[in-house]
Design an enzyme around this catalytic site. Sequence first.
Site, PDB file in Angstrom:
ATOM      1  N   SER A  38       0.827  -1.220   0.000  1.00 16.88           N
ATOM      2  CA  SER A  38       0.000   0.000   0.000  1.00 16.88           C
ATOM      3  C   SER A  38       0.859   1.267   0.000  1.00 16.88           C
ATOM      4  CB  SER A  38      -0.889   0.020   1.247  1.00 16.88           C
ATOM      5  OG  SER A  38      -1.632  -1.162   1.341  1.00 16.88           O
ATOM      6  N   GLY A  39       1.799   1.341   0.922  1.00 18.85           N
ATOM      7  CA  GLY A  39       2.597   2.566   1.057  1.00 18.85           C
ATOM      8  C   GLY A  39       3.626   2.720  -0.046  1.00 18.85           C
ATOM      9  N   GLU A  58       9.884  -5.796  -5.195  1.00 21.40           N
ATOM     10  CA  GLU A  58       8.812  -6.563  -4.537  1.00 21.40           C
ATOM     11  C   GLU A  58       9.179  -8.040  -4.552  1.00 21.40           C
ATOM     12  OE1 GLU A  58       6.116  -6.057  -2.608  1.00 21.40           O
ATOM     13  OE2 GLU A  58       6.073  -8.243  -2.572  1.00 21.40           O
ATOM     14  N   CYS A  66      -2.516  -5.771   1.973  1.00 21.56           N
ATOM     15  CA  CYS A  66      -3.905  -5.331   1.807  1.00 21.56           C
ATOM     16  C   CYS A  66      -4.572  -6.054   0.639  1.00 21.56           C
ATOM     17  CB  CYS A  66      -3.927  -3.822   1.592  1.00 21.56           C
ATOM     18  SG  CYS A  66      -5.545  -3.190   1.195  1.00 21.56           S
ATOM     19  N   CYS A  71      -6.991  -6.609   3.681  1.00 22.02           N
ATOM     20  CA  CYS A  71      -8.286  -5.917   3.567  1.00 22.02           C
ATOM     21  C   CYS A  71      -9.174  -6.477   2.466  1.00 22.02           C
ATOM     22  CB  CYS A  71      -8.063  -4.435   3.263  1.00 22.02           C
ATOM     23  SG  CYS A  71      -6.515  -3.725   3.800  1.00 22.02           S
ATOM     24  N   LYS A  74     -10.225 -10.285   2.663  1.00 21.44           N
ATOM     25  CA  LYS A  74     -11.031 -10.390   3.890  1.00 21.44           C
ATOM     26  C   LYS A  74     -12.432  -9.852   3.666  1.00 21.44           C
ATOM     27  CE  LYS A  74     -11.125  -6.990   6.604  1.00 21.44           C
ATOM     28  NZ  LYS A  74     -10.510  -5.928   7.385  1.00 21.44           N
ATOM     29  N   TYR A 122      -1.967  -3.300 -10.356  1.00 19.28           N
ATOM     30  CA  TYR A 122      -0.841  -2.652  -9.668  1.00 19.28           C
ATOM     31  C   TYR A 122       0.396  -2.600 -10.566  1.00 19.28           C
ATOM     32  CZ  TYR A 122      -2.827  -1.651  -5.159  1.00 19.28           C
ATOM     33  OH  TYR A 122      -3.564  -1.086  -4.144  1.00 19.28           O
ATOM     34  N   TYR A 200      -8.674  -6.899  15.897  1.00 18.88           N
ATOM     35  CA  TYR A 200      -9.743  -6.838  14.897  1.00 18.88           C
ATOM     36  C   TYR A 200      -9.654  -7.973  13.887  1.00 18.88           C
ATOM     37  CZ  TYR A 200      -6.889  -4.735  11.121  1.00 18.88           C
ATOM     38  OH  TYR A 200      -5.969  -4.508  10.134  1.00 18.88           O
ATOM     39  N   GLU A 204     -12.739 -10.451  13.120  1.00 18.46           N
ATOM     40  CA  GLU A 204     -13.282 -10.539  11.758  1.00 18.46           C
ATOM     41  C   GLU A 204     -13.285 -11.985  11.257  1.00 18.46           C
ATOM     42  OE1 GLU A 204     -12.202  -6.124  10.012  1.00 18.46           O
ATOM     43  OE2 GLU A 204     -10.743  -7.697   9.757  1.00 18.46           O
ATOM     44  N   ARG A 221      -7.142 -14.164  25.691  1.00 19.12           N
ATOM     45  CA  ARG A 221      -6.567 -14.342  27.035  1.00 19.12           C
ATOM     46  C   ARG A 221      -7.015 -13.258  28.023  1.00 19.12           C
ATOM     47  NH1 ARG A 221      -0.392 -12.345  25.650  1.00 19.12           N
ATOM     48  NH2 ARG A 221      -1.063 -10.283  25.026  1.00 19.12           N
ATOM     49  N   ASP A 325       3.393  -0.341   7.914  1.00 18.64           N
ATOM     50  CA  ASP A 325       3.426  -1.312   9.013  1.00 18.64           C
ATOM     51  C   ASP A 325       4.830  -1.608   9.542  1.00 18.64           C
ATOM     52  OD1 ASP A 325       0.742  -1.526   8.586  1.00 18.64           O
ATOM     53  OD2 ASP A 325       0.716  -3.702   8.298  1.00 18.64           O
ATOM     54  N   HIS A 460     -34.155  10.117   5.894  1.00 19.29           N
ATOM     55  CA  HIS A 460     -35.092   9.181   6.508  1.00 19.29           C
ATOM     56  C   HIS A 460     -35.616   8.189   5.473  1.00 19.29           C
ATOM     57  CE1 HIS A 460     -37.898   7.852   9.534  1.00 19.29           C
ATOM     58  NE2 HIS A 460     -38.889   7.947   8.659  1.00 19.29           N
ATOM     59  N   GLU A 465     -29.345   8.640  10.334  1.00 17.32           N
ATOM     60  CA  GLU A 465     -30.051   9.848  10.787  1.00 17.32           C
ATOM     61  C   GLU A 465     -30.034   9.945  12.315  1.00 17.32           C
ATOM     62  OE1 GLU A 465     -34.354  10.082  10.153  1.00 17.32           O
ATOM     63  OE2 GLU A 465     -34.418   7.908   9.969  1.00 17.32           O
TER      64      GLU A 465
HETATM   65  C1  LIG Z   1      -6.021  -9.970   7.597  1.00 17.75           C
HETATM   66  C2  LIG Z   1      -5.764  -8.490   7.498  1.00 17.75           C
HETATM   67  C3  LIG Z   1      -6.824  -7.643   7.298  1.00 17.75           C
HETATM   68  C4  LIG Z   1      -6.603  -6.279   7.185  1.00 17.75           C
HETATM   69  N1  LIG Z   1      -7.679  -5.463   7.005  1.00 17.75           N
HETATM   70  C5  LIG Z   1      -7.506  -4.138   6.880  1.00 17.75           C
HETATM   71  C6  LIG Z   1      -8.615  -3.284   6.643  1.00 17.75           C
HETATM   72  O1  LIG Z   1      -9.759  -3.721   6.561  1.00 17.75           O
HETATM   73  N2  LIG Z   1      -8.379  -1.962   6.494  1.00 17.75           N
HETATM   74  C7  LIG Z   1      -7.115  -1.450   6.569  1.00 17.75           C
HETATM   75  O2  LIG Z   1      -6.955  -0.237   6.427  1.00 17.75           O
HETATM   76  N3  LIG Z   1      -6.039  -2.228   6.823  1.00 17.75           N
HETATM   77  C8  LIG Z   1      -6.216  -3.558   6.970  1.00 17.75           C
HETATM   78  N4  LIG Z   1      -5.135  -4.375   7.188  1.00 17.75           N
HETATM   79  C9  LIG Z   1      -3.803  -3.762   7.370  1.00 17.75           C
HETATM   80  C10 LIG Z   1      -3.177  -3.394   6.040  1.00 17.75           C
HETATM   81  O3  LIG Z   1      -3.181  -4.517   5.187  1.00 17.75           O
HETATM   82  C11 LIG Z   1      -1.748  -2.905   6.257  1.00 17.75           C
HETATM   83  O4  LIG Z   1      -1.774  -1.875   7.225  1.00 17.75           O
HETATM   84  C12 LIG Z   1      -1.120  -2.375   4.990  1.00 17.75           C
HETATM   85  O5  LIG Z   1      -1.096  -3.356   3.987  1.00 17.75           O
HETATM   86  C13 LIG Z   1       0.306  -1.886   5.266  1.00 17.75           C
HETATM   87  O6  LIG Z   1       0.878  -1.444   4.077  1.00 17.75           O
HETATM   88  P1  LIG Z   1       2.470  -1.413   3.921  1.00 17.75           P
HETATM   89  O7  LIG Z   1       2.732  -0.704   2.634  1.00 17.75           O
HETATM   90  O8  LIG Z   1       3.095  -0.900   5.146  1.00 17.75           O
HETATM   91  O9  LIG Z   1       2.902  -2.937   3.817  1.00 17.75           O
HETATM   92  P2  LIG Z   1       2.382  -4.112   2.883  1.00 17.75           P
HETATM   93  O10 LIG Z   1       1.111  -3.772   2.212  1.00 17.75           O
HETATM   94  O11 LIG Z   1       2.411  -5.328   3.711  1.00 17.75           O
HETATM   95  O12 LIG Z   1       3.491  -4.202   1.755  1.00 17.75           O
HETATM   96  C14 LIG Z   1       4.791  -4.603   2.034  1.00 17.75           C
HETATM   97  C15 LIG Z   1       5.362  -5.262   0.794  1.00 17.75           C
HETATM   98  O13 LIG Z   1       6.772  -5.364   0.912  1.00 17.75           O
HETATM   99  C16 LIG Z   1       7.193  -6.596   0.360  1.00 17.75           C
HETATM  100  N5  LIG Z   1       8.497  -6.908   0.923  1.00 17.75           N
HETATM  101  C17 LIG Z   1       8.797  -7.190   2.208  1.00 17.75           C
HETATM  102  N6  LIG Z   1      10.122  -7.362   2.358  1.00 17.75           N
HETATM  103  C18 LIG Z   1      10.665  -7.199   1.123  1.00 17.75           C
HETATM  104  C19 LIG Z   1      11.998  -7.247   0.624  1.00 17.75           C
HETATM  105  N7  LIG Z   1      13.030  -7.464   1.430  1.00 17.75           N
HETATM  106  N8  LIG Z   1      12.195  -7.036  -0.700  1.00 17.75           N
HETATM  107  C20 LIG Z   1      11.161  -6.789  -1.536  1.00 17.75           C
HETATM  108  N9  LIG Z   1       9.886  -6.719  -1.103  1.00 17.75           N
HETATM  109  C21 LIG Z   1       9.648  -6.911   0.212  1.00 17.75           C
HETATM  110  C22 LIG Z   1       6.090  -7.563   0.780  1.00 17.75           C
HETATM  111  O14 LIG Z   1       6.073  -8.718  -0.029  1.00 17.75           O
HETATM  112  C23 LIG Z   1       4.851  -6.680   0.592  1.00 17.75           C
HETATM  113  O15 LIG Z   1       4.305  -6.824  -0.709  1.00 17.75           O
HETATM  114  C24 LIG Z   1      -5.298  -5.751   7.279  1.00 17.75           C
HETATM  115  C25 LIG Z   1      -4.218  -6.611   7.471  1.00 17.75           C
HETATM  116  C26 LIG Z   1      -4.451  -7.958   7.581  1.00 17.75           C
HETATM  117  C27 LIG Z   1      -3.278  -8.879   7.783  1.00 17.75           C
END
Ligand SMILES: Cc1cc2nc3c(=O)[nH]c(=O)nc-3n(C[C@H](O)[C@H](O)[C@H](O)COP(=O)(O)OP(=O)(O)OC[C@H]3O[C@@H](n4cnc5c(N)ncnc54)[C@H](O)[C@@H]3O)c2cc1C
Length: 477
Positions: A38-39, A58, A66, A71, A74, A122, A200, A204, A221, A325, A460, A465
């Site tokens: 995502s980021g 990647e 995500c 997300c 799920k 993507y 969460y 879920e 726990r 994250d 309504h 509301e």
């Molecule tokens: C089950 C579940 C449900 C979720 N539901 C929600 C939701 O409903 N709403 C919401 O807002 N958030 C949700 N989240 C959280 C959300 O998915 C994360 O907060 C978000 O994806 C974080 O984005 P990011 O860019 O930090 O990391 P990520 O999206 O995890 O991307 C990191 C990427 O880096 C790659 N990578 C890692 N190490 C290396 C490396 N050394 N070299 C090359 N690539 C690498 C990984 O393969 C991955 O593709 C959920 C998470 C989970 C696990």
Amino acid sequence: MRDGCNFPRLSPRKLMLRGLPNTDMQYDYDLYVVGAGSGGVRASRIAASYGAKVAIAESTYLGGTCVNVGCVPKKLFVYGSHFQEEFEDASAYGWQVQAEAFDWPTLRDNKTAEIERLNGIYGNLLANAGVDLHEGHAQLQDAHTVIVNGQTYTANNILIATGSWPTVPDFPGSEHAITSNEAFYLPTFPERVVVVGGGYIAVEFAGIFAGLGAHTIQLYRGPLFLRGFDESVRTFVKEEISKKGVDLRLNLNVERIELDGETRRLHLTDGTVVEADLVLYATGRHPKTANLGLENAGVALGERGEILIDDYYRSSVDNIYAIGDVTDNIQLTPVAIEEGMCIANNLFTDRPKRKLDYNNIATAVFCQPNIGTVGLTEAEAVARYAGDLDIYESSFKPMKHTLSGRDERSFMKMIVRRSDDVVLAIHMVGPEAGEIIQGMAVALVAGATKAQFDATVGIHPTAAEELVTLREKTREA
Ligand SMILES: Cc1cc2nc3c(=O)[nH]c(=O)nc-3n(C[C@H](O)[C@H](O)[C@H](O)COP(=O)(O)OP(=O)(O)OC[C@H]3O[C@@H](n4cnc5c(N)ncnc54)[C@H](O)[C@@H]3O)c2cc1C
């Protein structure tokens, strides 16, 4: 692809004058992003749209957690898990529908096909933005050098956006438990499931498995799950999910798991034993910082392995940044995306430096019924403004269930600071709570007062509301 960014690119010359990119001279790239989640994807695309030369590595799947194991899949499963109730409720509305059977491979494989479609999108987004994609595991060789598949690339700036990974605690038999990652690809649908955890994701998944027809136990726990959410919401959800068939067991943990054929036998801390076909641990995620070579560059980590950053996402090394994250900030997709926007803005434009305001970040939990929330919990509000708070609460049967007869209730809560009438929080449990609270979040970010909510004419008949007709305060705090 400009992603709606109307801000003019800086010319390479201007960028150089600002001492920013150095493309043509010293480094291969202005920005090297590790992790196309995502980021990372957002930061790289926007940086490229500002004129920076960008590459992204990647290792596993485009779109990150995500899109692939978070997300998106799920939410698709959550949709799938609602149908049984819809079929049941339909008869009161005159529809005779018989749910014959649930076919897990259909849901799983349709979900996977959709994820693969998104992976492709993507890839196109990156290609169209002119971002070089390097598929492979990236490691830092030093503060300006990244190695992927044995190839080295140099960059003026490096952004770590590697996300987090689920972990199962170490205890006897823990190898018989899975995490959310595997839950998305189960070969067969389990009849008996134990979900361990109180966050969460655990809540879920318990709702998903129960909704899809598994006998589901959720173990936590502590005395009450969903720590960090408003206390009234936590208590309300506890009642509601129990009605939905989740057997919630609190103050309990697993001591060991034994495998007996295909059956997992869980020995619990109260001496009881439960049997399950599947044990899902959703007890924690850890920043993905191992094997990244961060030590080669001298990037400092916190106790959980998270990358330590300042307010502008800069690590302990001047030209290395981290978002999402992998840091200690709020772990949500829109947060990682906005942080990516900030990085691109701060590194490659003349605009004022940006950082995210972490207040009033709305969020949803897609348990059943959903939670939507924005702003402070009551406990947080009391800690800051004790004696200056008015609390409004309302609980009601959703209109749909006046005919269906289903025993489900919705809950809404508004916290108002009495001295200036500002609404500090809105919490909701009920159908589409996330959709409703997203709109409410705009009002909170704009600093709306209770008087402004009251002056808003309702739509309504809706559940929403209720939030503009909360007249009698429930209590002062
Ligand atoms: C089950 C579940 C449900 C979720 N539901 C929600 C939701 O409903 N709403 C919401 O807002 N958030 C949700 N989240 C959280 C959300 O998915 C994360 O907060 C978000 O994806 C974080 O984005 P990011 O860019 O930090 O990391 P990520 O999206 O995890 O991307 C990191 C990427 O880096 C790659 N990578 C890692 N190490 C290396 C490396 N050394 N070299 C090359 N690539 C690498 C990984 O393969 C991955 O593709 C959920 C998470 C989970 C696990």
